[in-house]
Design a protein around this motif. Structure first.
Motif, PDB file in Angstrom:
ATOM      1  N   THR A 193      31.584  44.231  30.849  1.00 18.61           N
ATOM      2  CA  THR A 193      30.765  43.132  31.358  1.00 18.61           C
ATOM      3  C   THR A 193      31.428  41.774  31.138  1.00 18.61           C
ATOM      4  O   THR A 193      31.044  40.780  31.768  1.00 18.61           O
ATOM      5  N   LEU A 194      32.422  41.732  30.259  1.00 17.16           N
ATOM      6  CA  LEU A 194      33.155  40.488  30.013  1.00 17.16           C
ATOM      7  C   LEU A 194      34.250  40.234  31.052  1.00 17.16           C
ATOM      8  O   LEU A 194      34.823  39.141  31.086  1.00 17.16           O
ATOM      9  N   PRO A 207      48.450  40.155  36.563  1.00 16.89           N
ATOM     10  CA  PRO A 207      47.867  40.447  37.877  1.00 16.89           C
ATOM     11  C   PRO A 207      47.053  41.739  37.936  1.00 16.89           C
ATOM     12  O   PRO A 207      46.065  41.811  38.674  1.00 16.89           O
ATOM     13  N   GLU A 208      47.438  42.763  37.188  1.00 22.28           N
ATOM     14  CA  GLU A 208      46.659  44.006  37.197  1.00 22.28           C
ATOM     15  C   GLU A 208      45.285  43.804  36.559  1.00 22.28           C
ATOM     16  O   GLU A 208      44.279  44.340  37.029  1.00 22.28           O
ATOM     17  N   VAL A 209      45.253  43.024  35.496  1.00 30.19           N
ATOM     18  CA  VAL A 209      43.977  42.718  34.838  1.00 30.19           C
ATOM     19  C   VAL A 209      43.127  41.833  35.736  1.00 30.19           C
ATOM     20  O   VAL A 209      41.911  42.027  35.858  1.00 30.19           O
ATOM     21  N   ALA A 210      43.758  40.860  36.379  1.00 29.16           N
ATOM     22  CA  ALA A 210      43.033  39.966  37.276  1.00 29.16           C
ATOM     23  C   ALA A 210      42.390  40.735  38.423  1.00 29.16           C
ATOM     24  O   ALA A 210      41.237  40.480  38.797  1.00 29.16           O
ATOM     25  N   GLU A 211      43.111  41.695  38.975  1.00 28.56           N
ATOM     26  CA  GLU A 211      42.573  42.497  40.067  1.00 28.56           C
ATOM     27  C   GLU A 211      41.373  43.304  39.605  1.00 28.56           C
ATOM     28  O   GLU A 211      40.348  43.399  40.310  1.00 28.56           O
ATOM     29  N   ARG A 212      41.473  43.883  38.419  1.00 30.32           N
ATOM     30  CA  ARG A 212      40.343  44.638  37.874  1.00 30.32           C
ATOM     31  C   ARG A 212      39.137  43.731  37.655  1.00 30.32           C
ATOM     32  O   ARG A 212      37.999  44.121  37.957  1.00 30.32           O
ATOM     33  N   ALA A 213      39.375  42.532  37.152  1.00 31.16           N
ATOM     34  CA  ALA A 213      38.284  41.590  36.906  1.00 31.16           C
ATOM     35  C   ALA A 213      37.624  41.166  38.216  1.00 31.16           C
ATOM     36  O   ALA A 213      36.396  41.058  38.302  1.00 31.16           O
ATOM     37  N   ARG A 214      38.437  40.921  39.249  1.00 35.05           N
ATOM     38  CA  ARG A 214      37.880  40.522  40.549  1.00 35.05           C
ATOM     39  C   ARG A 214      37.030  41.632  41.147  1.00 35.05           C
ATOM     40  O   ARG A 214      35.937  41.379  41.697  1.00 35.05           O
ATOM     41  N   LYS A 215      37.494  42.859  41.043  1.00 33.31           N
ATOM     42  CA  LYS A 215      36.732  43.983  41.592  1.00 33.31           C
ATOM     43  C   LYS A 215      35.407  44.157  40.856  1.00 33.31           C
ATOM     44  O   LYS A 215      34.370  44.400  41.477  1.00 33.31           O
ATOM     45  N   TYR A 216      35.446  44.028  39.550  1.00 33.75           N
ATOM     46  CA  TYR A 216      34.208  44.156  38.772  1.00 33.75           C
ATOM     47  C   TYR A 216      33.234  43.033  39.128  1.00 33.75           C
ATOM     48  O   TYR A 216      32.033  43.262  39.319  1.00 33.75           O
ATOM     49  N   ALA A 217      33.765  41.814  39.237  1.00 25.42           N
ATOM     50  CA  ALA A 217      32.924  40.670  39.572  1.00 25.42           C
ATOM     51  C   ALA A 217      32.282  40.846  40.952  1.00 25.42           C
ATOM     52  O   ALA A 217      31.104  40.521  41.153  1.00 25.42           O
ATOM     53  N   ARG A 219      31.592  43.708  42.472  1.00 24.46           N
ATOM     54  CA  ARG A 219      30.570  44.766  42.396  1.00 24.46           C
ATOM     55  C   ARG A 219      29.284  44.270  41.719  1.00 24.46           C
ATOM     56  O   ARG A 219      28.196  44.643  42.100  1.00 24.46           O
ATOM     57  N   SER A 220      29.477  43.439  40.691  1.00 19.75           N
ATOM     58  CA  SER A 220      28.323  43.017  39.883  1.00 19.75           C
ATOM     59  C   SER A 220      27.688  41.722  40.359  1.00 19.75           C
ATOM     60  O   SER A 220      26.635  41.324  39.866  1.00 19.75           O
ATOM     61  N   GLY A 221      28.380  41.055  41.280  1.00 17.28           N
ATOM     62  CA  GLY A 221      27.871  39.783  41.762  1.00 17.28           C
ATOM     63  C   GLY A 221      28.147  38.641  40.825  1.00 17.28           C
ATOM     64  O   GLY A 221      27.602  37.542  40.974  1.00 17.28           O
TER      65      GLY A 221
END
Length: 225
Positions: A193-194, A207-217, A219-221
């Motif tokens: 959630t962070l 960049p790999e972490v950033a992509e994961r964060a963008r995808k999570y954001a 999905r979660s709005g």
């Protein structure tokens, strides 16, 4: 704040890695003299940023955004007390063993000068793996390391240079955001959630972490604060 040792590893065959080659360069030892550091190239093709240092599994290690890995001597000392064993510089496979600086408390995008020329930028924390656990020979090590939340930091090379043990470390730039290496590690490993908070670090984030964060954001709005 200073550099205690510059540590290099040679590729060797081991029974505990899942690397396709069956080899690893995680067993690093202090170099006797100066070591050149430069941007190695893209991940998947290039290895370590340190001359003479081996990276055997290019799927997960090496490349420009993981060119250098640092761990604090103070944190190694804490692990020595916890594990009841000696952990010489380089024991965690770190290229740089530091003194007097909170490596896991560094912010993503923080820039360090080491010696007279080398400039590094923090990108992310280290993710523990089977090879790391096998190297240390500690059962349940991945879970234990994750729970402790002191991962050490990966860096990209901004300005190449030559470094050696004893060189001073200077913080050139500390970003205004609050995304530390420790926070990034928690977001990826235990508290997803962070993840949207990591986007505050901008382009400095791996960049790999950033992509994961963008995808999570997405999905979660959620989004960066």
């Amino acid at each position: 704040m200073k550099l205690l040792s510059v540590n290099l590893g040679r590729s060797e065959a081991v029974p505990y890695t899942d690397a396709p080659s069956g080899r690893t360069g995680i067993a690093k030892r202090p170099a006797a003299g100066p070591v050149k550091v430069s941007a190695p190239g893209p991940k998947g093709v290039a290895g370590s940023g340190l001359a003479g240092d081996s990276v055997s599994d290019l799927r997960h290690h090496g490349g420009d955004d993981q060119a250098v890995y640092a761990y604090a001597r103070e944190d190694l000392d804490a692990w020595e007390r916890t594990l009841g064993r000696s952990l010489p510089d380089g024991s965690f496979g770190e290229n740089l063993t530091t003194s007097g600086i909170d490596v896991s408390g560094a912010k993503i995008g923080e820039r360090w000068r080491i010696g007279s020329g080398l400039v590094l930028e923090v990108t992310s924390g280290r993710i523990p793996c089977r090879t790391f656990q096998g190297h240390l020979g500690e059962r349940g090590w991945v879970k234990r390391f994750t729970r402790e939340g002191v991962p050490g930091a990966y860096f990209r090379v901004i300005e190449p240079g030559e470094i050696k043990a004893g060189d001073a470390i200077e913080i050139l730039h500390r970003p205004a955001h609050e995304v530390t290496v420790a926070l990034q590690f928690r977001a990826v490993m235990t508290e997803n959630t962070l993840l949207p908070r990591l986007l505050d670090a901008g382009e400095a984030l791996h960049p790999e972490v950033a992509e994961r964060a963008r995808k999570y954001a997405a999905r979660s709005g959620a989004g960066a604060s």
